[in-house]
Design a protein around this motif. Structure first.
Motif, PDB file in Angstrom:
ATOM      1  N   HIS A  57       8.213  -9.509 -16.453  1.00 39.87           N
ATOM      2  CA  HIS A  57       7.354  -8.540 -15.780  1.00 39.87           C
ATOM      3  C   HIS A  57       7.873  -8.399 -14.357  1.00 39.87           C
ATOM      4  O   HIS A  57       7.958  -9.384 -13.623  1.00 39.87           O
ATOM      5  CB  HIS A  57       5.905  -9.038 -15.794  1.00 39.87           C
ATOM      6  N   ILE A  58       8.228  -7.178 -13.978  1.00 40.51           N
ATOM      7  CA  ILE A  58       8.984  -6.956 -12.750  1.00 40.51           C
ATOM      8  C   ILE A  58       8.393  -5.812 -11.947  1.00 40.51           C
ATOM      9  O   ILE A  58       7.973  -4.792 -12.513  1.00 40.51           O
ATOM     10  CB  ILE A  58      10.466  -6.639 -13.101  1.00 40.51           C
ATOM     11  N   TYR A  78       7.537   0.450  -9.064  1.00 42.84           N
ATOM     12  CA  TYR A  78       7.486   0.605 -10.514  1.00 42.84           C
ATOM     13  C   TYR A  78       7.088  -0.736 -11.132  1.00 42.84           C
ATOM     14  O   TYR A  78       7.683  -1.773 -10.833  1.00 42.84           O
ATOM     15  CB  TYR A  78       8.837   1.043 -11.071  1.00 42.84           C
ATOM     16  N   ASN A  79       6.092  -0.682 -11.994  1.00 44.42           N
ATOM     17  CA  ASN A  79       5.596  -1.868 -12.691  1.00 44.42           C
ATOM     18  C   ASN A  79       6.159  -1.836 -14.111  1.00 44.42           C
ATOM     19  O   ASN A  79       5.752  -1.016 -14.938  1.00 44.42           O
ATOM     20  CB  ASN A  79       4.061  -1.833 -12.718  1.00 44.42           C
ATOM     21  N   ILE A 103      10.436 -10.686  -9.601  1.00 42.25           N
ATOM     22  CA  ILE A 103      10.173 -11.113 -10.971  1.00 42.25           C
ATOM     23  C   ILE A 103       8.853 -11.880 -10.976  1.00 42.25           C
ATOM     24  O   ILE A 103       8.699 -12.874 -10.279  1.00 42.25           O
ATOM     25  CB  ILE A 103      11.310 -11.998 -11.519  1.00 42.25           C
ATOM     26  N   HIS A 104       7.911 -11.414 -11.758  1.00 45.39           N
ATOM     27  CA  HIS A 104       6.606 -12.077 -11.874  1.00 45.39           C
ATOM     28  C   HIS A 104       6.652 -13.025 -13.077  1.00 45.39           C
ATOM     29  O   HIS A 104       7.457 -13.944 -13.095  1.00 45.39           O
ATOM     30  CB  HIS A 104       5.496 -11.032 -12.009  1.00 45.39           C
ATOM     31  N   ILE A 134      -1.231  -7.952 -18.194  1.00 46.79           N
ATOM     32  CA  ILE A 134      -0.464  -6.961 -17.432  1.00 46.79           C
ATOM     33  C   ILE A 134      -1.017  -5.573 -17.740  1.00 46.79           C
ATOM     34  O   ILE A 134      -1.155  -5.190 -18.911  1.00 46.79           O
ATOM     35  CB  ILE A 134       1.031  -7.026 -17.797  1.00 46.79           C
ATOM     36  N   ASP A 135      -1.339  -4.826 -16.705  1.00 48.10           N
ATOM     37  CA  ASP A 135      -1.834  -3.476 -16.940  1.00 48.10           C
ATOM     38  C   ASP A 135      -1.103  -2.477 -16.040  1.00 48.10           C
ATOM     39  O   ASP A 135      -0.286  -2.853 -15.205  1.00 48.10           O
ATOM     40  CB  ASP A 135      -3.349  -3.396 -16.735  1.00 48.10           C
ATOM     41  N   LYS A 136      -1.405  -1.205 -16.251  1.00 50.33           N
ATOM     42  CA  LYS A 136      -0.792  -0.117 -15.493  1.00 50.33           C
ATOM     43  C   LYS A 136       0.737  -0.214 -15.526  1.00 50.33           C
ATOM     44  O   LYS A 136       1.419  -0.133 -14.511  1.00 50.33           O
ATOM     45  CB  LYS A 136      -1.304  -0.099 -14.051  1.00 50.33           C
TER      46      LYS A 136
END
Length: 355
Positions: free
Chosen positions: A24-25, A6-7, A38-39, A89-91
């Motif tokens: 963003h994880i 899961y994004n 963790i991004h 960040i996409d999708k």
């Protein structure tokens, strides 16, 4: 083995008013459980105007609260959109947001987190999962704490998970149930007295360390009824404003000495909880208070048999955003994300609104 990724973006705004945390994880579910990465992550500070509005909101009437909610939702949408654009960040599967707590009186059936209005989804053009506390209060719970499901699923290697933010809260396993509750105020009080000295916060607890105990104050703080009340229990800024600050105000003392005394109080209350459990094991500490060296050292002195673990910076700073991302994913899956053993609700449940 079936693996599902899961994004997600997790968002948290804490009572310490330092800003909005965004992370963003990637959450991965595979046979055996959950893992995470963790991004990009950042804290977007509130302007002085917004800090003032959020502090004053506890005294707002219904019309003022509605306007604040609408304005804050627009502010939050702008913060989220900039975060997504900056990091390309996409999708995105979902944006999972706690909102900002303004009122929390579960004993009266009241809890309000602003920024959870349906138009948030329209403003950011993403699926939004939010407003996690209201359903729990309706089910007779405290609406807090919500993080312990994440402690169980993501941090099971630790005997205790402690967050030091605006308030301290702890979670642990007991007789097969996850138990969690708020312990005491932390940065809601410490930051206030650091502000009086011209600082946003007491860096490393250096100011507190330079002070000395205020005679009688520690004893009065430790004797507050909340600390002897059984759990589940939770705290809001009302407790600080109505109980803690008037008590401190009875004493004529420097900000340095108040910071010293209150830091000792925080460490003592946390240590008391762990000593009562009488379970040896490691203690994971996250939240801004993990950087308060004086507080951590004082706590370690009070708990010589406990191994205190302070993780990497991203986990320290963004653990709550991480776990709200998890709460959102669990809600999308229709799985339990709030534990009745923690909040006092009549049952475990899957909470949160999906827009």
């Amino acid at each position: 083995m079936i693996t599902k990724n899961y994004n997600v973006i997790g968002i948290m705004s804490g009572t310490s008013l330092d800003g909005t945390d965004l992370a963003h994880i990637t959450l991965t579910f595979a046979t055996g459980g959950w893992s995470f990465k963790i991004h990009e992550a950042e804290t977007v500070a509130y302007s002085n105007e917004w800090v003032g509005r959020l502090k004053a909101a506890i005294d707002f009437d219904a019309a003022q609260l509605q306007q604040l909610n609408e304005d804050y939702t627009v502010l939050l949408a702008d913060i989220i959109n900039r975060f997504i654009a900056t990091h390309a960040i996409d999708k995105i599967d979902a944006v999972s947001s706690h909102g900002h707590t303004i009122l929390h009186r579960p004993q009266d059936g009241v809890t309000l987190q602003i920024g959870n209005l349906p138009n948030l989804a329209q403003l950011i053009q993403q699926i939004v999962v939010c407003d996690f506390r209201v359903q729990d209060v309706a089910l007779g719970g405290q609406g807090a704490p919500l993080v312990p499901i994440g402690d169980r699923l993501l941090f099971a290697d630790y005997a205790y998970c402690l967050n030091l933010g605006g308030f301290s809260n702890i979670s642990f396993e007991e007789n097969g149930n996850r138990i969690a509750f708020d312990i005491c105020p932390v940065n809601t009080v410490l930051n206030l007295y650091a502000n009086q000295l011209g600082f946003d916060y007491d860096d490393g607890g250096r100011i507190a360390q330079s002070g000395k105990p205020v005679p009688g104050l520690l004893e009065e703080l430790d004797a507050l009824d909340f600390y002897s009340a059984p759990y589940p229990k939770s705290l809001g800024f009302e407790f600080v404003k109505q109980t803690v600050l008037p008590l401190i105000g009875k004493y004529t003392a420097s900000a340095q000495d108040i910071l010293h005394t209150f830091t000792i109080h925080v460490a003592s209350q946390i240590a008391n909880v762990i000593k009562q459990k009488n379970v040896n094991g490691s203690l994971l500490i996250t939240g801004g208070g993990a950087y308060n060296t004086f507080l951590i050292n004082t706590l370690q002195q009070l708990l010589p048999q406990t191994k205190i673990a302070v993780p990497d910076d991203k986990t320290i700073q963004f653990k709550e955003a991480l776990i709200f991302a998890l709460l959102g994913v669990l809600r999308l899956r229709g799985e339990v994300n709030v534990l009745g053993s923690v909040t006092g609700a009549v049952k475990d449940h899957s909470s949160g609104k999906i827009y």
